[in-house]
Design a protein around this motif. Structure first.
Motif, PDB file in Angstrom:
ATOM      1  N   GLU A   9      -4.780  20.986 -17.448  1.00  0.00           N
ATOM      2  CA  GLU A   9      -4.282  19.423 -17.061  1.00  0.00           C
ATOM      3  C   GLU A   9      -3.336  19.910 -16.052  1.00  0.00           C
ATOM      4  OE1 GLU A   9      -4.390  17.116 -21.507  1.00  0.00           O
ATOM      5  OE2 GLU A   9      -2.758  17.023 -20.107  1.00  0.00           O
ATOM      6  N   ALA A  10      -3.188  18.985 -15.096  1.00  0.00           N
ATOM      7  CA  ALA A  10      -2.182  19.156 -13.867  1.00  0.00           C
ATOM      8  C   ALA A  10      -1.606  17.742 -13.380  1.00  0.00           C
ATOM      9  CB  ALA A  10      -3.090  19.619 -12.992  1.00  0.00           C
ATOM     10  N   VAL A  48     -12.416  22.515 -17.964  1.00  0.00           N
ATOM     11  CA  VAL A  48     -12.369  21.042 -17.777  1.00  0.00           C
ATOM     12  C   VAL A  48     -10.836  20.703 -17.194  1.00  0.00           C
ATOM     13  CG1 VAL A  48     -12.436  18.863 -18.783  1.00  0.00           C
ATOM     14  CG2 VAL A  48     -13.833  20.568 -19.770  1.00  0.00           C
ATOM     15  N   VAL A  49     -11.133  20.223 -15.907  1.00  0.00           N
ATOM     16  CA  VAL A  49      -9.679  20.165 -15.351  1.00  0.00           C
ATOM     17  C   VAL A  49      -9.344  18.380 -15.469  1.00  0.00           C
ATOM     18  CG1 VAL A  49      -8.513  19.913 -13.150  1.00  0.00           C
ATOM     19  CG2 VAL A  49     -10.211  21.688 -13.701  1.00  0.00           C
ATOM     20  N   SER A  50      -8.151  18.048 -15.988  1.00  0.00           N
ATOM     21  CA  SER A  50      -7.842  16.746 -15.971  1.00  0.00           C
ATOM     22  C   SER A  50      -6.478  16.888 -15.075  1.00  0.00           C
ATOM     23  CB  SER A  50      -7.594  16.065 -17.084  1.00  0.00           C
ATOM     24  OG  SER A  50      -6.373  17.003 -17.836  1.00  0.00           O
ATOM     25  N   LEU A  51      -6.718  15.931 -13.820  1.00  0.00           N
ATOM     26  CA  LEU A  51      -5.507  15.540 -12.926  1.00  0.00           C
ATOM     27  C   LEU A  51      -5.094  14.476 -13.009  1.00  0.00           C
ATOM     28  CD1 LEU A  51      -3.938  16.872 -10.437  1.00  0.00           C
ATOM     29  CD2 LEU A  51      -5.808  15.981  -9.044  1.00  0.00           C
ATOM     30  N   ARG A  52      -3.866  14.375 -13.363  1.00  0.00           N
ATOM     31  CA  ARG A  52      -3.131  12.863 -13.364  1.00  0.00           C
ATOM     32  C   ARG A  52      -2.577  12.440 -11.864  1.00  0.00           C
ATOM     33  NH1 ARG A  52      -1.895   9.152 -16.635  1.00  0.00           N
ATOM     34  NH2 ARG A  52      -2.365  10.667 -18.546  1.00  0.00           N
ATOM     35  N   VAL A  53      -3.364  11.363 -11.299  1.00  0.00           N
ATOM     36  CA  VAL A  53      -2.836  10.957 -10.044  1.00  0.00           C
ATOM     37  C   VAL A  53      -2.108   9.718 -10.120  1.00  0.00           C
ATOM     38  CG1 VAL A  53      -3.824  10.458  -7.717  1.00  0.00           C
ATOM     39  CG2 VAL A  53      -4.858  11.903  -9.090  1.00  0.00           C
ATOM     40  N   GLU A  70      -1.519   8.856  -4.509  1.00  0.00           N
ATOM     41  CA  GLU A  70      -0.775   9.832  -3.997  1.00  0.00           C
ATOM     42  C   GLU A  70      -1.773  11.102  -3.486  1.00  0.00           C
ATOM     43  OE1 GLU A  70       1.807  12.037  -6.542  1.00  0.00           O
ATOM     44  OE2 GLU A  70       0.394  11.911  -8.325  1.00  0.00           O
ATOM     45  N   GLN A  71      -1.547  12.029  -2.554  1.00  0.00           N
ATOM     46  CA  GLN A  71      -2.456  12.870  -2.453  1.00  0.00           C
ATOM     47  C   GLN A  71      -1.642  14.074  -2.600  1.00  0.00           C
ATOM     48  OE1 GLN A  71      -5.524  12.774  -0.684  1.00  0.00           O
ATOM     49  NE2 GLN A  71      -5.389  10.590  -1.123  1.00  0.00           N
ATOM     50  N   VAL A  72      -2.569  15.049  -3.205  1.00  0.00           N
ATOM     51  CA  VAL A  72      -2.001  16.348  -3.563  1.00  0.00           C
ATOM     52  C   VAL A  72      -2.603  17.227  -2.445  1.00  0.00           C
ATOM     53  CG1 VAL A  72      -1.715  18.175  -5.313  1.00  0.00           C
ATOM     54  CG2 VAL A  72      -1.806  15.742  -5.976  1.00  0.00           C
ATOM     55  N   PRO A  73      -1.635  17.748  -1.662  1.00  0.00           N
ATOM     56  CA  PRO A  73      -1.920  18.644  -0.563  1.00  0.00           C
ATOM     57  C   PRO A  73      -2.778  19.715  -0.993  1.00  0.00           C
ATOM     58  CG  PRO A  73       0.263  18.154  -0.270  1.00  0.00           C
ATOM     59  CD  PRO A  73      -0.169  17.791  -1.619  1.00  0.00           C
ATOM     60  N   GLY A  74      -4.010  19.927  -0.491  1.00  0.00           N
ATOM     61  CA  GLY A  74      -5.055  20.861  -0.585  1.00  0.00           C
ATOM     62  C   GLY A  74      -5.464  20.945  -2.006  1.00  0.00           C
ATOM     63  N   LEU A  75      -5.396  19.631  -2.681  1.00  0.00           N
ATOM     64  CA  LEU A  75      -6.016  19.683  -4.066  1.00  0.00           C
ATOM     65  C   LEU A  75      -6.952  18.394  -4.064  1.00  0.00           C
ATOM     66  CD1 LEU A  75      -6.113  21.085  -6.455  1.00  0.00           C
ATOM     67  CD2 LEU A  75      -4.234  20.000  -7.265  1.00  0.00           C
TER      68      LEU A  75
END
Ligand SMILES: [Zn+2]
Length: 104
Positions: A9-10, A48-53, A70-75
């Motif tokens: 989780e990120a 499994v990746v979950s990214l909170r944006v 939002e943009q996460v640079p490089g991600l």
């Protein structure tokens, strides 16, 4: 054979984001959602990746965008294409777990 699921989780720590339209900074959070980029099998594990944006409200009245993610640079920008950073992170996670699970 894939026998283990690793869940990563990120989220971003920043409290503000720049609007891609007018480049103005905003701190007004509109909401957030989870993104689930493609699952990545890593070192025999299923990752499994979950990214909170978060979505921000643009406060610039002349701007055409009401809200923006939002943009996460490089991600997030190239998330679907598996950035080197993401891949190396996942490989590290997978290898660490693989080492721990090794017999003997
Ligand atoms: Zn704007």
């Amino acid at each position: 054979m894939i026998d283990t699921v690793v869940r990563v989780e990120a989220r971003t720590p920043a409290g503000r984001a720049a609007c891609p339209g007018c480049k103005c900074w905003s701190r007004r959070i509109h909401g957030s959602y989870l993104r689930f980029p493609r699952d990545l099998p890593t070192a025999g594990k299923f990752v499994v990746v979950s990214l909170r944006v978060r979505r921000f409200v643009c406060e610039e009245e002349s701007c055409e965008r009401m809200t923006f993610a939002e943009q996460v640079p490089g991600l997030t920008r190239r998330f679907g294409r598996r950035t080197e950073r993401l891949r190396s992170m996942l490989v590290s996670v997978g290898l660490a777990l693989a080492g721990r699970a090794a017999p003997g």
